[in-house]
Scaffold this active site. Sequence first.
Site, PDB file in Angstrom:
ATOM      1  N   ARG A 176       0.867  -1.088   0.002  1.00 47.71           N
ATOM      2  CA  ARG A 176       0.040   0.109  -0.082  1.00 47.71           C
ATOM      3  C   ARG A 176       0.697   1.166   0.009  1.00 47.71           C
ATOM      4  O   ARG A 176       0.786   2.234   0.788  1.00 47.71           O
ATOM      5  CB  ARG A 176      -0.955   0.076   1.211  1.00 47.71           C
ATOM      6  CG  ARG A 176      -1.877  -1.156   1.307  1.00 47.71           C
ATOM      7  CD  ARG A 176      -2.817  -1.351   0.094  1.00 47.71           C
ATOM      8  NE  ARG A 176      -3.641  -2.712  -0.013  1.00 47.71           N
ATOM      9  CZ  ARG A 176      -3.075  -3.511  -0.743  1.00 47.71           C
ATOM     10  NH1 ARG A 176      -2.162  -3.742  -1.369  1.00 47.71           N
ATOM     11  NH2 ARG A 176      -4.092  -4.809  -0.531  1.00 47.71           N
ATOM     12  N   SER A 226     -11.123  -2.183   2.530  1.00 43.80           N
ATOM     13  CA  SER A 226     -10.421  -2.546   3.824  1.00 43.80           C
ATOM     14  C   SER A 226      -9.918  -1.167   4.466  1.00 43.80           C
ATOM     15  O   SER A 226      -9.184  -0.332   3.695  1.00 43.80           O
ATOM     16  CB  SER A 226      -9.281  -3.382   3.313  1.00 43.80           C
ATOM     17  OG  SER A 226      -9.683  -4.721   2.861  1.00 43.80           O
ATOM     18  N   GLU A 296      -5.805   2.383   6.231  1.00 47.06           N
ATOM     19  CA  GLU A 296      -5.040   2.312   4.864  1.00 47.06           C
ATOM     20  C   GLU A 296      -5.775   3.466   4.121  1.00 47.06           C
ATOM     21  O   GLU A 296      -5.274   4.019   3.052  1.00 47.06           O
ATOM     22  CB  GLU A 296      -5.858   1.135   4.218  1.00 47.06           C
ATOM     23  CG  GLU A 296      -5.395   0.740   2.647  1.00 47.06           C
ATOM     24  CD  GLU A 296      -5.698  -0.658   2.461  1.00 47.06           C
ATOM     25  OE1 GLU A 296      -6.380  -0.677   1.145  1.00 47.06           O
ATOM     26  OE2 GLU A 296      -5.243  -1.801   3.065  1.00 47.06           O
TER      27      GLU A 296
END
Length: 302
Positions: A176, A226, A296
Amino acid sequence: MASLKNRIREKLGEQAVLENCDMSRFTSFRAGGKADLLIVPGNVGELKFTLQELTKEDMPHMVMGNGSNILVRDGGYKGAIVKLGEAFGTMEIQGETLTAGCGTLMSAVAKSALEAGLSGFEFASGIPGSLGGAVFMNAGAYGGEMADIIQEARILARDGSREYVLSCQELDLGYRHSVLHETGDIVISVTLGLARGKQEAIGEKMRELTAKRNEKQPVSLPSAGSFFKRPEGYFAGKLIQDAGLKGMSVGGAQVSPLHSGFIVNTGGATATDILRLMAVVQATVLDQFGVKLEPEVRIIGE
Protein backbone atom coordinates in the site's frame (compact mmCIF):
# COMPACT_ATOMS: atom_id res chain seq x y z
CA MET A 1 -8.47 33.52 -3.63
CA ALA A 2 -11.03 35.30 -5.82
CA SER A 3 -8.46 36.11 -8.51
CA LEU A 4 -7.17 32.52 -8.40
CA LYS A 5 -10.69 31.16 -8.94
CA ASN A 6 -11.28 33.58 -11.79
CA ARG A 7 -8.04 32.61 -13.54
CA ILE A 8 -8.82 28.90 -13.27
CA ARG A 9 -12.45 29.40 -14.39
CA GLU A 10 -11.27 31.45 -17.35
CA LYS A 11 -9.00 28.59 -18.46
CA LEU A 12 -11.14 25.55 -17.49
CA GLY A 13 -14.68 26.94 -17.71
CA GLU A 14 -17.24 27.90 -15.04
CA GLN A 15 -18.47 24.33 -14.48
CA ALA A 16 -14.95 23.04 -13.67
CA VAL A 17 -14.64 24.95 -10.38
CA LEU A 18 -17.04 24.21 -7.51
CA GLU A 19 -16.94 26.22 -4.28
CA ASN A 20 -17.70 24.96 -0.77
CA CYS A 21 -18.16 21.52 -2.28
CA ASP A 22 -19.70 18.67 -0.27
CA MET A 23 -17.11 15.90 -0.62
CA SER A 24 -19.54 13.20 0.52
CA ARG A 25 -20.87 13.37 -3.07
CA PHE A 26 -17.45 12.46 -4.46
CA THR A 27 -16.19 9.78 -2.06
CA SER A 28 -17.26 6.15 -1.77
CA PHE A 29 -17.89 6.52 1.99
CA ARG A 30 -20.69 9.01 1.17
CA ALA A 31 -19.62 10.94 4.27
CA GLY A 32 -17.38 13.85 5.17
CA GLY A 33 -16.98 17.61 5.05
CA LYS A 34 -16.66 20.25 2.36
CA ALA A 35 -13.70 21.40 0.31
CA ASP A 36 -13.16 25.13 -0.25
CA LEU A 37 -12.71 24.33 -3.94
CA LEU A 38 -13.19 21.27 -6.12
CA ILE A 39 -11.48 21.67 -9.49
CA VAL A 40 -12.07 19.26 -12.39
CA PRO A 41 -9.50 19.71 -15.19
CA GLY A 42 -10.45 18.37 -18.62
CA ASN A 43 -6.98 17.36 -19.84
CA VAL A 44 -3.30 17.28 -18.87
CA GLY A 45 -2.76 20.87 -20.02
CA GLU A 46 -5.54 22.11 -17.75
CA LEU A 47 -4.19 19.99 -14.89
CA LYS A 48 -0.71 21.51 -15.31
CA PHE A 49 -2.17 25.03 -15.38
CA THR A 50 -4.28 24.35 -12.27
CA LEU A 51 -1.36 22.95 -10.27
CA GLN A 52 0.91 25.82 -11.32
CA GLU A 53 -1.69 28.40 -10.26
CA LEU A 54 -2.35 26.69 -6.92
CA THR A 55 1.39 26.48 -6.25
CA LYS A 56 1.88 30.13 -7.19
CA GLU A 57 -0.78 31.13 -4.64
CA ASP A 58 0.64 28.70 -2.06
CA MET A 59 -2.82 27.15 -1.69
CA PRO A 60 -2.99 23.73 -0.01
CA HIS A 61 -4.17 21.17 -2.56
CA MET A 62 -4.40 17.47 -3.23
CA VAL A 63 -5.32 15.36 -6.24
CA MET A 64 -7.94 12.60 -6.11
CA GLY A 65 -9.32 10.06 -8.54
CA ASN A 66 -12.58 8.22 -7.94
CA GLY A 67 -12.63 8.95 -4.19
CA SER A 68 -12.75 5.29 -3.19
CA ASN A 69 -9.99 5.56 -0.58
CA ILE A 70 -10.47 9.04 0.90
CA LEU A 71 -12.30 10.43 3.91
CA VAL A 72 -12.61 14.20 4.43
CA ARG A 73 -13.03 15.14 8.09
CA ASP A 74 -16.26 16.97 8.94
CA GLY A 75 -14.39 20.27 9.40
CA GLY A 76 -13.68 20.20 5.67
CA TYR A 77 -10.59 20.69 3.53
CA LYS A 78 -9.19 24.21 3.58
CA GLY A 79 -7.81 24.39 0.09
CA ALA A 80 -8.44 22.87 -3.32
CA ILE A 81 -9.11 19.26 -4.24
CA VAL A 82 -8.32 18.51 -7.87
CA LYS A 83 -10.44 15.65 -9.22
CA LEU A 84 -9.21 13.64 -12.20
CA GLY A 85 -12.31 12.24 -13.81
CA GLU A 86 -13.59 10.92 -17.13
CA ALA A 87 -11.28 13.13 -19.19
CA PHE A 88 -8.36 11.05 -17.91
CA GLY A 89 -10.04 7.76 -18.86
CA THR A 90 -8.20 7.04 -22.13
CA MET A 91 -7.07 3.51 -23.01
CA GLU A 92 -4.90 1.94 -25.71
CA ILE A 93 -3.79 -1.65 -26.27
CA GLN A 94 -0.73 -2.62 -28.30
CA GLY A 95 0.16 -6.29 -28.33
CA GLU A 96 0.39 -7.35 -24.69
CA THR A 97 0.68 -3.85 -23.23
CA LEU A 98 -2.27 -1.76 -22.08
CA THR A 99 -1.80 1.96 -21.48
CA ALA A 100 -4.56 3.84 -19.68
CA GLY A 101 -5.13 7.28 -18.19
CA CYS A 102 -5.15 7.74 -14.42
CA GLY A 103 -8.90 8.38 -14.33
CA THR A 104 -9.76 5.04 -15.97
CA LEU A 105 -11.88 2.90 -13.66
CA MET A 106 -10.36 -0.44 -12.71
CA SER A 107 -13.54 -2.15 -13.94
CA ALA A 108 -13.07 -0.56 -17.39
CA VAL A 109 -9.44 -1.74 -17.56
CA ALA A 110 -10.59 -5.26 -16.62
CA LYS A 111 -13.27 -5.22 -19.33
CA SER A 112 -10.80 -4.09 -22.02
CA ALA A 113 -8.19 -6.65 -20.94
CA LEU A 114 -10.83 -9.39 -21.12
CA GLU A 115 -12.04 -8.29 -24.57
CA ALA A 116 -8.43 -8.26 -25.83
CA GLY A 117 -7.72 -11.71 -24.36
CA LEU A 118 -5.06 -10.32 -22.01
CA SER A 119 -4.42 -12.02 -18.68
CA GLY A 120 -2.82 -10.62 -15.52
CA PHE A 121 -5.39 -8.06 -14.45
CA GLU A 122 -7.91 -10.56 -13.07
CA PHE A 123 -6.94 -9.95 -9.42
CA ALA A 124 -7.74 -6.24 -9.80
CA SER A 125 -11.00 -6.58 -11.74
CA GLY A 126 -13.18 -5.94 -8.69
CA ILE A 127 -11.06 -3.27 -7.00
CA PRO A 128 -13.11 -0.07 -6.85
CA GLY A 129 -11.66 3.24 -7.91
CA SER A 130 -9.37 4.43 -10.66
CA LEU A 131 -6.04 3.32 -12.05
CA GLY A 132 -4.09 6.34 -10.77
CA GLY A 133 -5.19 5.65 -7.19
CA ALA A 134 -4.36 1.95 -7.63
CA VAL A 135 -0.78 2.86 -8.61
CA PHE A 136 -0.46 5.41 -5.78
CA MET A 137 -1.51 2.76 -3.21
CA ASN A 138 -0.07 -0.27 -5.04
CA ALA A 139 -3.56 -1.75 -4.76
CA GLY A 140 -3.82 -5.50 -4.48
CA ALA A 141 -6.25 -8.37 -3.93
CA TYR A 142 -6.36 -12.17 -4.06
CA GLY A 143 -2.61 -12.64 -4.17
CA GLY A 144 -1.86 -10.04 -6.85
CA GLU A 145 -0.84 -6.38 -6.74
CA MET A 146 -0.21 -3.56 -9.19
CA ALA A 147 3.56 -4.00 -8.80
CA ASP A 148 3.20 -7.35 -10.63
CA ILE A 149 1.94 -5.78 -13.86
CA ILE A 150 3.11 -2.15 -14.07
CA GLN A 151 5.80 -1.47 -16.66
CA GLU A 152 5.98 2.29 -16.25
CA ALA A 153 3.95 5.34 -15.29
CA ARG A 154 3.90 8.85 -16.71
CA ILE A 155 4.09 11.30 -13.81
CA LEU A 156 3.35 15.01 -13.41
CA ALA A 157 5.20 16.97 -10.74
CA ARG A 158 3.02 18.19 -7.87
CA ASP A 159 3.54 21.82 -8.93
CA GLY A 160 2.69 21.11 -12.58
CA SER A 161 6.19 22.06 -13.70
CA ARG A 162 7.29 18.90 -15.53
CA GLU A 163 6.30 15.47 -16.82
CA TYR A 164 8.54 12.44 -16.47
CA VAL A 165 8.39 8.64 -16.60
CA LEU A 166 9.07 6.19 -13.75
CA SER A 167 9.69 2.48 -14.24
CA CYS A 168 7.98 -0.01 -11.97
CA GLN A 169 11.20 -0.28 -9.95
CA GLU A 170 11.51 3.52 -9.64
CA LEU A 171 7.93 3.72 -8.33
CA ASP A 172 9.25 1.86 -5.25
CA LEU A 173 6.03 -0.10 -4.83
CA GLY A 174 5.54 -1.80 -1.47
CA TYR A 175 2.56 -2.78 0.64
CA ARG A 176 0.00 0.00 0.00
CA HIS A 177 2.88 2.34 -0.80
CA SER A 178 4.62 4.07 -3.69
CA VAL A 179 7.29 6.76 -3.97
CA LEU A 180 4.41 9.16 -4.77
CA HIS A 181 3.50 9.16 -1.05
CA GLU A 182 6.78 11.02 -0.49
CA THR A 183 6.91 13.21 -3.60
CA GLY A 184 3.23 14.13 -3.85
CA ASP A 185 3.56 13.87 -7.64
CA ILE A 186 0.67 12.63 -9.75
CA VAL A 187 0.18 9.64 -12.06
CA ILE A 188 -1.13 10.74 -15.47
CA SER A 189 -1.08 7.38 -17.24
CA VAL A 190 0.15 3.84 -16.68
CA THR A 191 1.45 1.12 -18.98
CA LEU A 192 0.68 -2.44 -17.88
CA GLY A 193 2.47 -5.55 -19.12
CA LEU A 194 -0.10 -8.34 -19.50
CA ALA A 195 0.03 -11.75 -21.18
CA ARG A 196 -1.95 -13.53 -23.89
CA GLY A 197 -4.62 -15.76 -22.42
CA LYS A 198 -7.84 -17.50 -23.31
CA GLN A 199 -10.78 -15.15 -23.08
CA GLU A 200 -12.98 -17.82 -21.57
CA ALA A 201 -10.49 -18.59 -18.76
CA ILE A 202 -9.89 -14.88 -18.04
CA GLY A 203 -13.64 -14.22 -17.84
CA GLU A 204 -14.17 -17.23 -15.60
CA LYS A 205 -11.44 -16.08 -13.20
CA MET A 206 -12.92 -12.55 -13.05
CA ARG A 207 -16.41 -13.94 -12.37
CA GLU A 208 -15.04 -16.25 -9.68
CA LEU A 209 -13.26 -13.39 -7.86
CA THR A 210 -16.31 -11.13 -8.20
CA ALA A 211 -18.53 -13.81 -6.65
CA LYS A 212 -16.02 -14.26 -3.81
CA ARG A 213 -15.92 -10.49 -3.22
CA ASN A 214 -19.72 -10.17 -3.26
CA GLU A 215 -20.10 -13.06 -0.85
CA LYS A 216 -17.50 -11.97 1.69
CA GLN A 217 -17.47 -8.18 1.47
CA PRO A 218 -20.17 -5.57 2.22
CA VAL A 219 -20.39 -4.30 -1.36
CA SER A 220 -23.96 -3.00 -0.94
CA LEU A 221 -23.03 -0.34 1.66
CA PRO A 222 -20.81 2.75 1.26
CA SER A 223 -17.26 2.10 2.46
CA ALA A 224 -13.65 2.69 1.44
CA GLY A 225 -12.83 -1.00 1.09
CA SER A 226 -10.46 -2.52 3.66
CA PHE A 227 -10.15 0.23 6.26
CA PHE A 228 -6.90 -0.87 7.90
CA LYS A 229 -3.54 -1.95 6.51
CA ARG A 230 -2.57 -5.55 7.16
CA PRO A 231 -0.23 -5.59 10.19
CA GLU A 232 2.84 -7.75 9.74
CA GLY A 233 2.07 -11.33 10.73
CA TYR A 234 -1.67 -10.71 11.20
CA PHE A 235 -4.91 -9.96 9.36
CA ALA A 236 -6.68 -6.79 10.49
CA GLY A 237 -10.17 -8.27 10.00
CA LYS A 238 -9.40 -11.33 12.16
CA LEU A 239 -7.91 -9.22 14.96
CA ILE A 240 -11.00 -6.98 14.96
CA GLN A 241 -13.33 -9.98 14.93
CA ASP A 242 -11.36 -11.73 17.70
CA ALA A 243 -11.59 -8.52 19.75
CA GLY A 244 -15.39 -8.91 19.64
CA LEU A 245 -15.95 -5.78 17.56
CA LYS A 246 -17.77 -7.27 14.55
CA GLY A 247 -21.04 -5.34 14.08
CA MET A 248 -20.08 -2.58 16.54
CA SER A 249 -21.52 0.84 15.66
CA VAL A 250 -20.81 4.48 16.41
CA GLY A 251 -23.62 6.62 14.98
CA GLY A 252 -24.10 5.58 11.36
CA ALA A 253 -20.68 3.90 11.12
CA GLN A 254 -20.38 0.17 11.70
CA VAL A 255 -17.74 -2.56 11.68
CA SER A 256 -19.28 -4.70 8.96
CA PRO A 257 -20.99 -7.87 10.27
CA LEU A 258 -19.94 -9.48 6.96
CA HIS A 259 -16.21 -8.63 7.08
CA SER A 260 -14.61 -7.04 10.15
CA GLY A 261 -11.89 -5.38 8.06
CA PHE A 262 -14.50 -3.00 6.61
CA ILE A 263 -16.10 0.03 8.23
CA VAL A 264 -19.38 0.82 6.48
CA ASN A 265 -21.81 3.71 6.37
CA THR A 266 -25.18 2.21 7.33
CA GLY A 267 -26.91 5.52 6.57
CA GLY A 268 -26.17 9.08 7.60
CA ALA A 269 -22.71 8.38 9.06
CA THR A 270 -20.53 11.43 9.53
CA ALA A 271 -16.76 11.39 9.11
CA THR A 272 -16.59 11.87 12.88
CA ASP A 273 -18.66 8.68 13.43
CA ILE A 274 -16.23 6.77 11.21
CA LEU A 275 -13.15 8.20 12.92
CA ARG A 276 -14.53 7.55 16.41
CA LEU A 277 -15.23 3.95 15.47
CA MET A 278 -11.74 3.70 13.99
CA ALA A 279 -10.27 4.93 17.31
CA VAL A 280 -12.28 2.39 19.35
CA VAL A 281 -11.14 -0.44 17.07
CA GLN A 282 -7.49 0.67 17.24
CA ALA A 283 -7.53 1.04 21.04
CA THR A 284 -9.27 -2.31 21.61
CA VAL A 285 -6.98 -4.28 19.29
CA LEU A 286 -3.89 -2.62 20.79
CA ASP A 287 -5.11 -3.39 24.31
CA GLN A 288 -6.01 -7.02 23.60
CA PHE A 289 -3.30 -8.07 21.16
CA GLY A 290 -0.59 -5.39 21.34
CA VAL A 291 -1.00 -4.70 17.60
CA LYS A 292 -1.29 -1.15 16.27
CA LEU A 293 -3.71 -0.88 13.34
CA GLU A 294 -2.95 1.82 10.75
CA PRO A 295 -5.68 3.13 8.44
CA GLU A 296 -5.30 2.31 4.76
CA VAL A 297 -7.81 5.07 3.97
CA ARG A 298 -6.37 8.56 3.36
CA ILE A 299 -7.87 10.87 5.99
CA ILE A 300 -7.65 14.58 5.14
CA GLY A 301 -9.09 17.89 6.28
CA GLU A 302 -9.84 19.48 9.65
